[in-house]
Design an enzyme around this catalytic site. Structure first.
Site, mmCIF file in Angstrom:
data_model
loop_
_atom_site.group_PDB
_atom_site.id
_atom_site.type_symbol
_atom_site.label_atom_id
_atom_site.label_comp_id
_atom_site.label_asym_id
_atom_site.label_seq_id
_atom_site.Cartn_x
_atom_site.Cartn_y
_atom_site.Cartn_z
ATOM 1 N N ASP A 33 49.240 39.921 48.144
ATOM 2 C CA ASP A 33 48.494 39.322 46.582
ATOM 3 C C ASP A 33 48.222 37.889 46.700
ATOM 4 O O ASP A 33 49.259 37.150 47.155
ATOM 5 C CB ASP A 33 49.397 39.875 45.683
ATOM 6 C CG ASP A 33 48.614 39.881 44.266
ATOM 7 O OD1 ASP A 33 48.264 41.012 43.921
ATOM 8 O OD2 ASP A 33 48.204 39.177 43.731
ATOM 9 N N ILE A 34 47.156 37.491 46.191
ATOM 10 C CA ILE A 34 46.902 36.213 46.097
ATOM 11 C C ILE A 34 47.759 35.312 45.018
ATOM 12 O O ILE A 34 47.809 34.156 45.200
ATOM 13 C CB ILE A 34 45.289 35.875 45.691
ATOM 14 C CG1 ILE A 34 44.889 34.760 46.359
ATOM 15 C CG2 ILE A 34 44.964 36.145 44.535
ATOM 16 C CD1 ILE A 34 43.339 34.550 46.345
ATOM 17 N N ASN A 91 47.870 50.122 38.472
ATOM 18 C CA ASN A 91 47.473 50.059 37.217
ATOM 19 C C ASN A 91 45.996 50.934 37.165
ATOM 20 O O ASN A 91 45.153 50.799 38.249
ATOM 21 C CB ASN A 91 47.082 48.694 36.834
ATOM 22 C CG ASN A 91 48.254 47.710 36.803
ATOM 23 O OD1 ASN A 91 49.230 48.128 36.121
ATOM 24 N ND2 ASN A 91 48.432 46.420 37.507
ATOM 25 N N GLU A 99 42.437 45.218 36.984
ATOM 26 C CA GLU A 99 41.394 44.293 37.124
ATOM 27 C C GLU A 99 40.644 44.559 38.139
ATOM 28 O O GLU A 99 39.185 44.141 38.018
ATOM 29 C CB GLU A 99 42.175 42.856 37.281
ATOM 30 C CG GLU A 99 42.982 42.700 36.102
ATOM 31 C CD GLU A 99 43.829 41.145 36.665
ATOM 32 O OE1 GLU A 99 43.642 40.597 37.571
ATOM 33 O OE2 GLU A 99 44.716 40.987 35.596
ATOM 34 N N VAL A 100 40.856 44.885 39.179
ATOM 35 C CA VAL A 100 39.736 45.342 40.440
ATOM 36 C C VAL A 100 39.581 46.686 40.579
ATOM 37 O O VAL A 100 40.648 47.475 40.780
ATOM 38 C CB VAL A 100 40.598 44.626 41.910
ATOM 39 C CG1 VAL A 100 39.709 44.734 42.903
ATOM 40 C CG2 VAL A 100 40.934 43.106 41.539
ATOM 41 N N HIS A 104 44.188 50.397 44.171
ATOM 42 C CA HIS A 104 45.408 49.977 45.050
ATOM 43 C C HIS A 104 46.742 49.954 44.517
ATOM 44 O O HIS A 104 46.626 50.601 43.294
ATOM 45 C CB HIS A 104 44.928 48.121 45.072
ATOM 46 C CG HIS A 104 44.791 47.501 43.615
ATOM 47 N ND1 HIS A 104 43.482 48.033 42.771
ATOM 48 C CD2 HIS A 104 45.564 46.882 42.728
ATOM 49 C CE1 HIS A 104 43.539 47.254 41.881
ATOM 50 N NE2 HIS A 104 44.950 46.808 41.613
ATOM 51 N N HIS A 106 50.468 48.288 44.207
ATOM 52 C CA HIS A 106 51.106 47.037 44.247
ATOM 53 C C HIS A 106 52.358 47.571 44.961
ATOM 54 O O HIS A 106 53.074 48.449 44.477
ATOM 55 C CB HIS A 106 51.155 46.408 42.933
ATOM 56 C CG HIS A 106 50.157 45.853 42.267
ATOM 57 N ND1 HIS A 106 49.805 44.501 42.260
ATOM 58 C CD2 HIS A 106 49.112 46.543 41.519
ATOM 59 C CE1 HIS A 106 48.696 44.385 41.558
ATOM 60 N NE2 HIS A 106 48.349 45.513 40.950
HETATM 61 P P1 AMP Z 1 45.118 44.904 39.020
HETATM 62 O O1 AMP Z 1 45.455 44.410 37.757
HETATM 63 O O2 AMP Z 1 46.252 45.938 39.470
HETATM 64 O O3 AMP Z 1 43.764 45.440 39.166
HETATM 65 O O4 AMP Z 1 45.744 43.876 40.089
HETATM 66 C C1 AMP Z 1 44.662 43.039 40.790
HETATM 67 C C2 AMP Z 1 45.514 42.103 41.904
HETATM 68 O O5 AMP Z 1 44.522 41.585 42.923
HETATM 69 C C3 AMP Z 1 46.332 40.997 41.109
HETATM 70 O O6 AMP Z 1 47.695 41.065 41.350
HETATM 71 C C4 AMP Z 1 45.547 39.777 41.759
HETATM 72 O O7 AMP Z 1 46.559 38.769 41.943
HETATM 73 C C5 AMP Z 1 44.991 40.443 43.150
HETATM 74 N N1 AMP Z 1 43.927 39.625 43.714
HETATM 75 C C6 AMP Z 1 42.766 39.285 43.289
HETATM 76 N N2 AMP Z 1 41.940 38.639 44.190
HETATM 77 C C7 AMP Z 1 42.615 38.850 45.166
HETATM 78 C C8 AMP Z 1 42.242 38.478 46.615
HETATM 79 N N3 AMP Z 1 41.176 38.070 46.996
HETATM 80 N N4 AMP Z 1 43.394 38.614 47.557
HETATM 81 C C9 AMP Z 1 44.283 38.925 47.174
HETATM 82 N N5 AMP Z 1 44.836 39.449 45.885
HETATM 83 C C10 AMP Z 1 43.922 39.467 44.904
#
Ligand code: AMP
Length: 120
Positions: A33-34, A91, A99-100, A104, A106
């Site tokens: 994770d970034i 999530n 968010e994405v 995924h 975690h």
């Molecule tokens: P979520 O809120 O469950 O959708 O989590 C999205 C996660 O993606 C967050 O923990 C971010 O820090 C992570 N994230 C976003 N962009 C990147 C990226 N380019 N590389 C790695 N992790 C990322």
């Protein structure tokens, strides 16, 4: 909701942006994770186009589901966090704080993680 091919994890799967790979097989890709929230904070994503855990468990094949969840366990063992323990979390949607929009998991580890949910 349709799958967005331009989401950040779709770009990672297409190798269009950099990422730190931890594990990869036919079903899943695991990368750092970034913005890590624990000493080990890894994201594991399926190779297929699934928006969320809900979408994945509804539409993915048995092989994709089995392969994906095996990869989550394999990733944890590869990181050597299986002995001390770790947490997996996904999530989902607005209430889950996703968010994405590519499913995924975690994977958190490397320290005692504290309570499961922070009260507001
Ligand atoms: P979520 O809120 O469950 O959708 O989590 C999205 C996660 O993606 C967050 O923990 C971010 O820090 C992570 N994230 C976003 N962009 C990147 C990226 N380019 N590389 C790695 N992790 C990322």
């Amino acid at each position: 909701m349709l799958y967005d091919n331009e989401n950040i994890f779709a770009k990672i799967l297409r190798n269009e942006i950099p990422y730190k790979c931890v594990y990869e097989d036919n079903y899943a890709l695991a990368f750092e994770d970034i913005n890590p929230q624990a000493p080990n904070h890894i994201l594991v994503i399926p190779k297929g186009k699934y928006i969320s855990f809900d979408d994945f468990t509804n539409l993915a094949s048995d092989m994709e589901i089995t392969g994906f969840f095996r990869a989550v366990g394999t990733t944890a063992r590869k990181l050597k966090i299986d002995k001390q323990g770790y947490r997996v979390l996904s999530n989902i949607g607005k209430h889950g704080g996703q968010e994405v929009p590519h499913f995924h998991i975690h994977l958190f580890g490397g320290k005692r993680l504290g309570p499961m949910i922070v009260s507001e």
